[in-house]
Design a protein around this motif. Structure first.
Motif, mmCIF file in Angstrom:
data_model
loop_
_atom_site.group_PDB
_atom_site.id
_atom_site.type_symbol
_atom_site.label_atom_id
_atom_site.label_comp_id
_atom_site.label_asym_id
_atom_site.label_seq_id
_atom_site.Cartn_x
_atom_site.Cartn_y
_atom_site.Cartn_z
ATOM 1 N N THR A 12 47.156 67.858 67.695
ATOM 2 C CA THR A 12 46.584 66.851 66.811
ATOM 3 C C THR A 12 46.000 65.709 67.630
ATOM 4 O O THR A 12 46.595 65.282 68.630
ATOM 5 C CB THR A 12 47.625 66.308 65.823
ATOM 6 O OG1 THR A 12 48.734 65.780 66.551
ATOM 7 C CG2 THR A 12 48.126 67.404 64.912
ATOM 8 N N GLN A 13 44.847 65.242 67.199
ATOM 9 C CA GLN A 13 44.169 64.142 67.874
ATOM 10 C C GLN A 13 43.879 63.036 66.867
ATOM 11 O O GLN A 13 43.587 63.297 65.710
ATOM 12 C CB GLN A 13 42.849 64.606 68.495
ATOM 13 C CG GLN A 13 43.028 65.565 69.650
ATOM 14 C CD GLN A 13 41.725 65.876 70.347
ATOM 15 O OE1 GLN A 13 41.247 67.020 70.326
ATOM 16 N NE2 GLN A 13 41.132 64.869 70.970
ATOM 17 N N SER A 14 43.960 61.809 67.352
ATOM 18 C CA SER A 14 43.622 60.677 66.495
ATOM 19 C C SER A 14 42.938 59.596 67.328
ATOM 20 O O SER A 14 43.195 59.488 68.541
ATOM 21 C CB SER A 14 44.890 60.109 65.838
ATOM 22 O OG SER A 14 45.791 59.630 66.827
ATOM 23 N N PRO A 15 42.033 58.821 66.713
ATOM 24 C CA PRO A 15 41.531 59.036 65.360
ATOM 25 C C PRO A 15 40.515 60.176 65.339
ATOM 26 O O PRO A 15 40.134 60.693 66.384
ATOM 27 C CB PRO A 15 40.841 57.703 65.046
ATOM 28 C CG PRO A 15 40.350 57.229 66.389
ATOM 29 C CD PRO A 15 41.391 57.676 67.389
ATOM 30 N N THR A 16 40.058 60.557 64.165
ATOM 31 C CA THR A 16 39.044 61.602 64.046
ATOM 32 C C THR A 16 37.690 61.071 64.496
ATOM 33 O O THR A 16 36.941 61.766 65.175
ATOM 34 C CB THR A 16 38.958 62.093 62.589
ATOM 35 O OG1 THR A 16 40.251 62.477 62.167
ATOM 36 C CG2 THR A 16 38.008 63.269 62.492
ATOM 37 N N THR A 38 38.164 63.896 68.877
ATOM 38 C CA THR A 38 37.817 62.559 68.401
ATOM 39 C C THR A 38 36.346 62.359 68.702
ATOM 40 O O THR A 38 35.924 62.501 69.858
ATOM 41 C CB THR A 38 38.638 61.466 69.118
ATOM 42 O OG1 THR A 38 39.998 61.564 68.735
ATOM 43 C CG2 THR A 38 38.094 60.076 68.775
#
Lengths: 114, 111
Positions: A5-9, A109
């Protein structure tokens, strides 16, 4: 099993600002990789972390830096942003064993510099 | 600098046909990997072939490696519209196991 999972998109910044991108690897993966995917240039290798240590670095200026935390999550920091830093930044993780292991990618991102 | 270079850069075929993509590289490698990327998404690992292997299969995928020519090919048989994506080869080389991706082949499968 949760994927990478990566943040932010999406992240929109202006020239000269600083950006922080985050990545959580798949549970059990100790290696984290960062790539820059600019339009038409393919994936450019940025950084490889394993067990909290930087193992390898691509041909990027020092204003690109990162770190890996004890829980194996990772951060990519880009200082003094320039227009050409606009790109999709992809994080990948793998089991220990370096690049003989397949890499599992997050969806990235998208960093836009105005 | 890019290690792997995919050819062609774009390929458009009809559903049911076979698709072949090629990858050439410059230096000795430890292994070569193929990945797929759907638009706006991350890459998905397809297959890894080691430098001492010549051919590998996975479902409808067939990968060959010719280390004397420094080239690899990915064959997708009986293509489907869902195979529409960009395909990348990645070479792994050197003592630091550096992974280098090519620019990719954009495959369009027309239903």
């Amino acid at each position: 099993e949760a994927g990478v999972t990566q943040s932010p998109t999406h992240l929109i910044k202006t020239r000269g600002q600083q950006a922080t991108l985050r990545c959580s690897p798949i549970s059990g993966h100790t290696s984290v990789y960062w790539y820059q995917q600019a339009l038409g240039l393919g994936l450019q290798f940025l950084l490889w972390y394993d067990e909290g240590e930087e193992r390898n670095r691509g041909n990027f200026p020092p204003r690109f830096s990162g770190r890996q935390f004890p829980n194996y999550s990772s951060e990519l920091n880009v200082n003094a942003l320039e227009l050409e830093d606009s790109a999709l930044y992809l994080c990948a993780s793998s089991l220990a064993g370096g690049s003989v292991q397949p890499q599992h990618f997050g969806d990235g991102t998208r960093l836009s510099i105005l | 600098s890019q290690q792997g270079e995919e050819d062609p850069q774009a390929l458009s075929i009809q559903e049911g046909e076979n698709a072949t993509m090629n990858c050439s590289y410059k230096t000795s490698i430890n292994n070569l990997q193929w990945y797929r990327q759907n638009s706006g998404r991350g890459l998905v690992h397809l297959i890894l072939i080691r430098s001492n292997e010549r051919e590998k299969h996975s479902g409808r995928l067939r990968v060959t490696l010719d280390t004397s020519k420094k080239s690899s090919s990915l064959l997708i048989t009986a293509s489907r519209a869902a195979d529409t994506a960009s395909y990348f080869c990645a070479t792994v080389a050197g003592g630091y196991q550096k992974v280098t991706f090519g620019i990719g082949t954009k495959l369009q499968v027309i239903p």
